[in-house]
Enzyme design. Sequence first.
Site, PDB file in Angstrom:
ATOM      1  N   HIS A   1       0.874  -1.173   0.000  1.00 53.42           N
ATOM      2  CA  HIS A   1       0.000   0.000   0.000  1.00 53.42           C
ATOM      3  C   HIS A   1       0.914   1.228   0.000  1.00 53.42           C
ATOM      4  O   HIS A   1       2.044   1.165   0.490  1.00 53.42           O
ATOM      5  CB  HIS A   1      -0.853  -0.054   1.275  1.00 53.42           C
ATOM      6  CG  HIS A   1      -1.820   1.058   1.453  1.00 53.42           C
ATOM      7  ND1 HIS A   1      -1.458   2.311   1.868  1.00 53.42           N
ATOM      8  CD2 HIS A   1      -3.160   1.091   1.286  1.00 53.42           C
ATOM      9  CE1 HIS A   1      -2.547   3.078   1.962  1.00 53.42           C
ATOM     10  NE2 HIS A   1      -3.576   2.361   1.604  1.00 53.42           N
TER      11      HIS A   1
ATOM     12  N   ASP B   1       3.240  -3.901   7.973  1.00 59.04           N
ATOM     13  CA  ASP B   1       2.034  -3.114   7.766  1.00 59.04           C
ATOM     14  C   ASP B   1       0.882  -4.085   7.966  1.00 59.04           C
ATOM     15  O   ASP B   1       0.506  -4.814   7.057  1.00 59.04           O
ATOM     16  CB  ASP B   1       2.035  -2.527   6.352  1.00 59.04           C
ATOM     17  CG  ASP B   1       0.672  -1.939   5.988  1.00 59.04           C
ATOM     18  OD1 ASP B   1       0.518  -1.461   4.844  1.00 59.04           O
ATOM     19  OD2 ASP B   1      -0.233  -1.977   6.833  1.00 59.04           O
TER      20      ASP B   1
ATOM     21  N   LYS C   1     -10.227  -0.043  10.642  1.00 59.55           N
ATOM     22  CA  LYS C   1     -10.386  -1.277   9.857  1.00 59.55           C
ATOM     23  C   LYS C   1     -10.902  -2.425  10.698  1.00 59.55           C
ATOM     24  O   LYS C   1     -11.303  -3.451  10.175  1.00 59.55           O
ATOM     25  CB  LYS C   1      -9.023  -1.722   9.318  1.00 59.55           C
ATOM     26  CG  LYS C   1      -8.286  -0.671   8.572  1.00 59.55           C
ATOM     27  CD  LYS C   1      -8.529  -0.749   7.119  1.00 59.55           C
ATOM     28  CE  LYS C   1      -7.607   0.254   6.468  1.00 59.55           C
ATOM     29  NZ  LYS C   1      -7.949   0.543   5.114  1.00 59.55           N
TER      30      LYS C   1
ATOM     31  N   CYS D   1      -4.920   2.473  -3.385  1.00 62.20           N
ATOM     32  CA  CYS D   1      -3.628   2.984  -2.878  1.00 62.20           C
ATOM     33  C   CYS D   1      -2.528   1.939  -3.074  1.00 62.20           C
ATOM     34  O   CYS D   1      -1.673   1.745  -2.210  1.00 62.20           O
ATOM     35  CB  CYS D   1      -3.726   3.347  -1.395  1.00 62.20           C
ATOM     36  SG  CYS D   1      -4.942   4.599  -1.063  1.00 62.20           S
TER      37      CYS D   1
HETATM   38  C1  LIG Z   1      -2.507  -2.570   3.745  1.00 64.93           C
HETATM   39  C2  LIG Z   1      -2.819  -1.150   4.169  1.00 64.93           C
HETATM   40  N1  LIG Z   1      -1.823  -0.390   4.676  1.00 64.93           N
HETATM   41  C3  LIG Z   1      -2.026   0.873   5.075  1.00 64.93           C
HETATM   42  C4  LIG Z   1      -3.282   1.448   4.987  1.00 64.93           C
HETATM   43  C5  LIG Z   1      -3.455   2.869   5.457  1.00 64.93           C
HETATM   44  O1  LIG Z   1      -4.262   2.876   6.618  1.00 64.93           O
HETATM   45  P1  LIG Z   1      -4.817   4.276   7.174  1.00 64.93           P
HETATM   46  O2  LIG Z   1      -5.477   4.921   5.990  1.00 64.93           O
HETATM   47  O3  LIG Z   1      -5.765   3.894   8.260  1.00 64.93           O
HETATM   48  O4  LIG Z   1      -3.615   5.019   7.669  1.00 64.93           O
HETATM   49  C6  LIG Z   1      -4.361   0.700   4.466  1.00 64.93           C
HETATM   50  C7  LIG Z   1      -5.742   1.312   4.364  1.00 64.93           C
HETATM   51  N2  LIG Z   1      -6.550   0.721   3.344  1.00 64.93           N
HETATM   52  C8  LIG Z   1      -7.009   1.543   2.281  1.00 64.93           C
HETATM   53  C9  LIG Z   1      -7.858   2.699   2.712  1.00 64.93           C
HETATM   54  O5  LIG Z   1      -8.958   2.728   1.740  1.00 64.93           O
HETATM   55  N3  LIG Z   1      -8.938   1.566   0.972  1.00 64.93           N
HETATM   56  C10 LIG Z   1      -7.882   0.781   1.331  1.00 64.93           C
HETATM   57  O6  LIG Z   1      -7.692  -0.370   0.973  1.00 64.93           O
HETATM   58  C11 LIG Z   1      -4.134  -0.621   4.061  1.00 64.93           C
HETATM   59  O7  LIG Z   1      -5.133  -1.395   3.582  1.00 64.93           O
END
Ligand SMILES: Cc1ncc(COP(=O)(O)O)c(CN[C@@H]2CONC2=O)c1O
Length: 407
Positions: free
Chosen positions: A124, A201, A227, A365
């Site tokens: 991500h 992560d 989440k 992302c």
């Molecule tokens: C694997 C992973 N790492 C980091 C993040 C970042 O988390 P925060 O936004 O809470 O800091 C996300 C958020 N998931 C994204 C957010 O929207 N769609 C997604 O899949 C994620 O799925």
Amino acid sequence: RNTLDVERVRADFPILHQEIYGKPLAYLDNAASSQKPRPVINAMTEAMESYYANVHRGVHRLSQVSTDHYEGARETIARFINAPKSDEVIFTRGATEAINLVASSYGRAFLKPGQEVLITELEHHANIVPWQMLRDQLGIKLRVAPVDDDGTLRAEAVTELIGENTGLVAIAHISNALGTIVPLQEITAAAHAKGVPVLVDGCQAPPHQKVDVQALGVDFYAFSGHKMYGPTGIGVLWGRWDLLKKMPPYQGGGEMIYSVTFEKSTFKEPPHGFEAGTPAIVEAIGLGAAVDWLSGHDLDAVAAHEHKLLAYATERLSAIEGLNIIGRAEPKAAIVSFTMDQAHPHDIGTIVDRAGVAVRAGHHCAQPLMERYGLSATVRASFGIYNTEQEVDQLADALQVVKELFG
Ligand SMILES: Cc1ncc(COP(=O)(O)O)c(CN[C@@H]2CONC2=O)c1O
């Protein structure tokens, strides 16, 4: 193993019992953010209604009660991830801030120009961009371990890139775009055999499966409250005490100091040394309530329920001609990313929305990962504890409509 009583679970989520465009809401965007159960809503409301005050330094009763709940949440979370001590649990805004904290504090203090941070194609942006920023500031290098065509991340694809130049392995526990579950223990053992620490992560893991940081053997573990049925604005960086202890502060301000003069300041130990300013008090209490609520369920039964939904969704979607599932790693979390020959992801997302189904359309992302598959976007259905097979049918039936419309 006892099975999950999904209807009883759903009764805890007020938001689920509504119609969207006259159809029952099927919320299948849990990888983006999950919904909140009544106990979390109540815990946050109760804090604001009956004992809220700023924490730590207050001498008055409300401040003491507020502090007890805030620090109590930290202890609850520490137990949940089996951390050796709650002082290793640092509250952040979310996984993104947790990873930035490690890049900024551990990275700047202990990574040397020319050393490598090893990430993977699954990452991500939150576990790519902070390392690029560190590269541009410090001159470290980034190496990227490849995933296979089916979204599998083979341990050796990572471990063969760990060399004497590797300063840190930074890796997802579960891919938010494909659902791939990464073989963390194997990778961590190989990294540690070469004296290389591992940051995880972990954003996509705690709501779906037991996370035991000691069993995983990792050094840092980052995740977000929103989440895992908790509120936004709160997340956690867990780190091994001997690493946190030697890391310089991330942000300066109140709460993280013992004393300040114009000449110099003395900093508190972890976790407070990494928690500058007034913390997200009510949100931390909400996350503690989310952990208590989740802990009230058999996590193995939750994982089994979600796996059943994944299998059913994979079966129903695979039967739709022209629909291509992206990512078929085994094991995989309950995430199904797909494209359709006939329609663009955003069109698909819009049409299924009219059928009451909430999915995500986009790059999630994870643009480099999309590029690796020659895609700009996918549609992603991601399941949580409260989803049902009937909601899978609602999605599949809506996709059949897309096929007829665009076929
Ligand atoms: C694997 C992973 N790492 C980091 C993040 C970042 O988390 P925060 O936004 O809470 O800091 C996300 C958020 N998931 C994204 C957010 O929207 N769609 C997604 O899949 C994620 O799925």
